[in-house]
Design an enzyme around this catalytic site. Structure first.
Site, PDB file in Angstrom:
ATOM      1  N   ASP A  99       0.841  -1.200   0.000  1.00  0.00           N
ATOM      2  CA  ASP A  99       0.000   0.000   0.000  1.00  0.00           C
ATOM      3  C   ASP A  99       0.877   1.252   0.000  1.00  0.00           C
ATOM      4  OD1 ASP A  99      -2.862   1.201   0.647  1.00  0.00           O
ATOM      5  OD2 ASP A  99      -1.408   2.273   1.878  1.00  0.00           O
ATOM      6  N   TYR A 106       3.054   9.943  -0.669  1.00  0.00           N
ATOM      7  CA  TYR A 106       4.141   9.372   0.147  1.00  0.00           C
ATOM      8  C   TYR A 106       5.505   9.603  -0.516  1.00  0.00           C
ATOM      9  CZ  TYR A 106       0.371   6.640   2.446  1.00  0.00           C
ATOM     10  OH  TYR A 106      -0.778   6.234   3.090  1.00  0.00           O
ATOM     11  N   LYS A 112      -2.759   5.813  -4.338  1.00  0.00           N
ATOM     12  CA  LYS A 112      -3.863   6.737  -4.055  1.00  0.00           C
ATOM     13  C   LYS A 112      -3.670   8.066  -4.766  1.00  0.00           C
ATOM     14  CE  LYS A 112      -3.692   4.724   0.576  1.00  0.00           C
ATOM     15  NZ  LYS A 112      -2.272   4.625   0.953  1.00  0.00           N
ATOM     16  N   HIS A 123      -7.691   9.540  -1.984  1.00  0.00           N
ATOM     17  CA  HIS A 123      -7.009   9.493  -0.683  1.00  0.00           C
ATOM     18  C   HIS A 123      -7.847  10.106   0.453  1.00  0.00           C
ATOM     19  CE1 HIS A 123      -2.644   9.233   0.955  1.00  0.00           C
ATOM     20  NE2 HIS A 123      -3.493   9.046   1.927  1.00  0.00           N
TER      21      HIS A 123
HETATM   22  N1  LIG Z   1      -5.231   6.338   3.708  1.00  0.00           N
HETATM   23  C1  LIG Z   1      -4.652   7.087   4.630  1.00  0.00           C
HETATM   24  O1  LIG Z   1      -4.988   8.266   4.829  1.00  0.00           O
HETATM   25  C2  LIG Z   1      -3.555   6.493   5.454  1.00  0.00           C
HETATM   26  C3  LIG Z   1      -3.083   7.172   6.573  1.00  0.00           C
HETATM   27  C4  LIG Z   1      -2.078   6.583   7.335  1.00  0.00           C
HETATM   28  C5  LIG Z   1      -1.578   5.339   6.965  1.00  0.00           C
HETATM   29  N2  LIG Z   1      -2.041   4.715   5.829  1.00  0.00           N
HETATM   30  C6  LIG Z   1      -1.498   3.386   5.383  1.00  0.00           C
HETATM   31  O2  LIG Z   1      -1.556   2.486   6.492  1.00  0.00           O
HETATM   32  C7  LIG Z   1      -0.253   1.970   6.733  1.00  0.00           C
HETATM   33  C8  LIG Z   1      -0.075   1.651   8.191  1.00  0.00           C
HETATM   34  O3  LIG Z   1      -0.309   2.791   9.005  1.00  0.00           O
HETATM   35  P1  LIG Z   1       0.839   3.570   9.790  1.00  0.00           P
HETATM   36  O4  LIG Z   1       2.119   3.414   9.085  1.00  0.00           O
HETATM   37  O5  LIG Z   1       0.330   4.951  10.009  1.00  0.00           O
HETATM   38  O6  LIG Z   1       0.842   2.895  11.223  1.00  0.00           O
HETATM   39  P2  LIG Z   1       0.968   1.413  11.851  1.00  0.00           P
HETATM   40  O7  LIG Z   1       1.181   0.398  10.799  1.00  0.00           O
HETATM   41  O8  LIG Z   1      -0.180   1.276  12.786  1.00  0.00           O
HETATM   42  O9  LIG Z   1       2.272   1.557  12.757  1.00  0.00           O
HETATM   43  C9  LIG Z   1       3.545   1.771  12.207  1.00  0.00           C
HETATM   44  C10 LIG Z   1       4.482   2.112  13.357  1.00  0.00           C
HETATM   45  O10 LIG Z   1       4.489   1.050  14.299  1.00  0.00           O
HETATM   46  C11 LIG Z   1       5.795   0.514  14.443  1.00  0.00           C
HETATM   47  N3  LIG Z   1       5.633  -0.946  14.447  1.00  0.00           N
HETATM   48  C12 LIG Z   1       5.296  -1.731  13.398  1.00  0.00           C
HETATM   49  N4  LIG Z   1       5.234  -3.022  13.771  1.00  0.00           N
HETATM   50  C13 LIG Z   1       5.550  -3.059  15.079  1.00  0.00           C
HETATM   51  C14 LIG Z   1       5.667  -4.122  16.009  1.00  0.00           C
HETATM   52  N5  LIG Z   1       5.449  -5.381  15.645  1.00  0.00           N
HETATM   53  N6  LIG Z   1       5.998  -3.797  17.300  1.00  0.00           N
HETATM   54  C15 LIG Z   1       6.212  -2.517  17.667  1.00  0.00           C
HETATM   55  N7  LIG Z   1       6.113  -1.457  16.812  1.00  0.00           N
HETATM   56  C16 LIG Z   1       5.793  -1.748  15.528  1.00  0.00           C
HETATM   57  C17 LIG Z   1       6.573   0.986  13.232  1.00  0.00           C
HETATM   58  O11 LIG Z   1       7.930   1.183  13.572  1.00  0.00           O
HETATM   59  P3  LIG Z   1       9.189   0.828  12.591  1.00  0.00           P
HETATM   60  O12 LIG Z   1       8.778   1.134  11.195  1.00  0.00           O
HETATM   61  O13 LIG Z   1      10.247   1.744  13.105  1.00  0.00           O
HETATM   62  O14 LIG Z   1       9.491  -0.617  12.816  1.00  0.00           O
HETATM   63  C18 LIG Z   1       5.907   2.321  12.923  1.00  0.00           C
HETATM   64  O15 LIG Z   1       6.444   3.346  13.742  1.00  0.00           O
HETATM   65  C19 LIG Z   1       0.654   3.098   6.220  1.00  0.00           C
HETATM   66  O16 LIG Z   1       1.984   2.695   6.048  1.00  0.00           O
HETATM   67  C20 LIG Z   1      -0.048   3.468   4.948  1.00  0.00           C
HETATM   68  O17 LIG Z   1       0.240   2.539   3.940  1.00  0.00           O
HETATM   69  C21 LIG Z   1      -3.020   5.279   5.091  1.00  0.00           C
END
Ligand SMILES: NC(=O)c1ccc[n+]([C@@H]2O[C@H](COP(=O)([O-])OP(=O)(O)OC[C@H]3O[C@@H](n4cnc5c(N)ncnc54)[C@H](OP(=O)(O)O)[C@@H]3O)[C@@H](O)[C@H]2O)c1
Length: 278
Positions: free
Chosen positions: A45, A50, A75, A108
């Site tokens: 994704d 990004y 997106k 998005h």
């Molecule tokens: N459509 C939208 O508006 C929107 C908005 C936000 C996000 N997204 C999508 O959703 C995806 C995921 O959301 P997100 O990146 O915001 O947050 P997330 O996946 O909930 O969390 C990512 C964070 O958690 C840490 N992490 C990951 N796995 C872990 C584990 N097993 N134990 C401890 N910490 C862990 C990562 O650290 P490290 O990377 O340092 O390991 C990073 O800081 C995004 O990458 C993006 O593709 C979409």
């Protein structure tokens, strides 16, 4: 291990677990996505905003994995919304990704003040009808926004990608999706790795099952039928987050995690889609 596929409303299948790359710099994206593909993730994704579609594309090209085994989402950014601007933005994303199509293209954010998401949806439908993309959907759409799209009587979005984690459920949005066969894809499924991972309810369940807090939270999403796209640049976490299909939470576990929702939407981490108009 293979990730179970989930059939979207047009029959196209998406792996229920994918890999997100929000906030990963382009120069680091190839390594992170390569690691994820090596572990077994087949759904990636990304988004135009990004700035890392090139890195995603490089990892895909170098992986040697057949294109049809991969599911790639990107997106349309807010400033590219519009009847005439959607296709060029899609083509710019394809050029960066080095692909001739993506599997899922999302609007998005609704950016309601601009009020262009309806005409943008019609442009997305043109891409879909022309066979340029396998599925189209939206992100951060609230019931009012979804209603206007559904009322057009054309293609119903295959996916609504929204913020969901134990602290914020957005049940009004997911209920609307369930009614109209719009799959919910949870972004920030781990609440961005914040305090939730240390919450005693999560830590206790993880301890009992011999799993990690992140695995317990991902399992909570999966058992409720949501698509999840956790992000990590840490190889051990990339593997940890993929290993979530060999155990089950009980109904009591699910209910206990449900109980962590903050009242009144206070658990929201990202912007409120009703207010976000940049
Ligand atoms: N459509 C939208 O508006 C929107 C908005 C936000 C996000 N997204 C999508 O959703 C995806 C995921 O959301 P997100 O990146 O915001 O947050 P997330 O996946 O909930 O969390 C990512 C964070 O958690 C840490 N992490 C990951 N796995 C872990 C584990 N097993 N134990 C401890 N910490 C862990 C990562 O650290 P490290 O990377 O340092 O390991 C990073 O800081 C995004 O990458 C993006 O593709 C979409």
């Amino acid at each position: 291990m293979t990730v179970p596929p989930l059939a979207l409303n047009n029959g196209v299948e998406i792996p229920q677990l994918g890999f997100g790359v929000f906030q990963v710099p382009d120069a680091e994206t190839e390594a992170a996505v390569s690691e994820a593909l090596a572990v077994g993730y087949r759904s990636i994704d990304t988004a135009a905003i990004y700035g890392n579609e090139r890195g995603v594309g490089q990892a895909i090209a170098k992986s040697g994995i057949a294109r049809e085994e991969l599911f790639v989402t990107t997106k349309l950014w807010n400033s590219d919304q519009g009847r005439e601007t959607t296709r060029p933005a899609y083509e710019a994303s394809l050029e960066k990704l080095g692909l001739d199509h993506v599997d899922l293209y999302l609007i998005h954010w609704p950016t309601p003040a601009a009020d262009r998401y309806v005409e943008t949806w019609e442009a997305m439908e043109e891409l879909y009808d022309a066979g340029a993309v396998r599925a189209i959907g939206v992100s951060n759409f609230l019931p009012d926004h979804l209603r206007r799209i559904v009322d057009l009587g054309g293609t119903v979005p295959a996916v609504n990608q929204i913020e969901v984690h134990p602290g914020l459920h957005q049940s009004d949005v997911t209920d609307f999706g369930a009614k109209y066969d719009i799959a919910t894809e949870a972004w920030s499924p781990l609440a961005q790795g914040g305090d939730l991972l240390g919450h005693p309810v999560i830590v206790d369940i993880a301890g009992r099952l011999g799993r990690t807090p992140a695995q317990v939270i991902l399992r909570w999403h999966i058992q409720q039928g949501r698509i999840v796209i956790p992000k990590s640049v840490t190889p051990s976490r990339i593997s940890e987050n993929f290993d979530v299909f060999g155990f089950e939470l009980t109904a009591e576990d699910l209910a206990a995690i449900d109980g962590l929702e903050a009242p009144g939407g206070a658990g929201r981490i990202g912007p409120d889609p009703a207010e976000f108009n940049r």
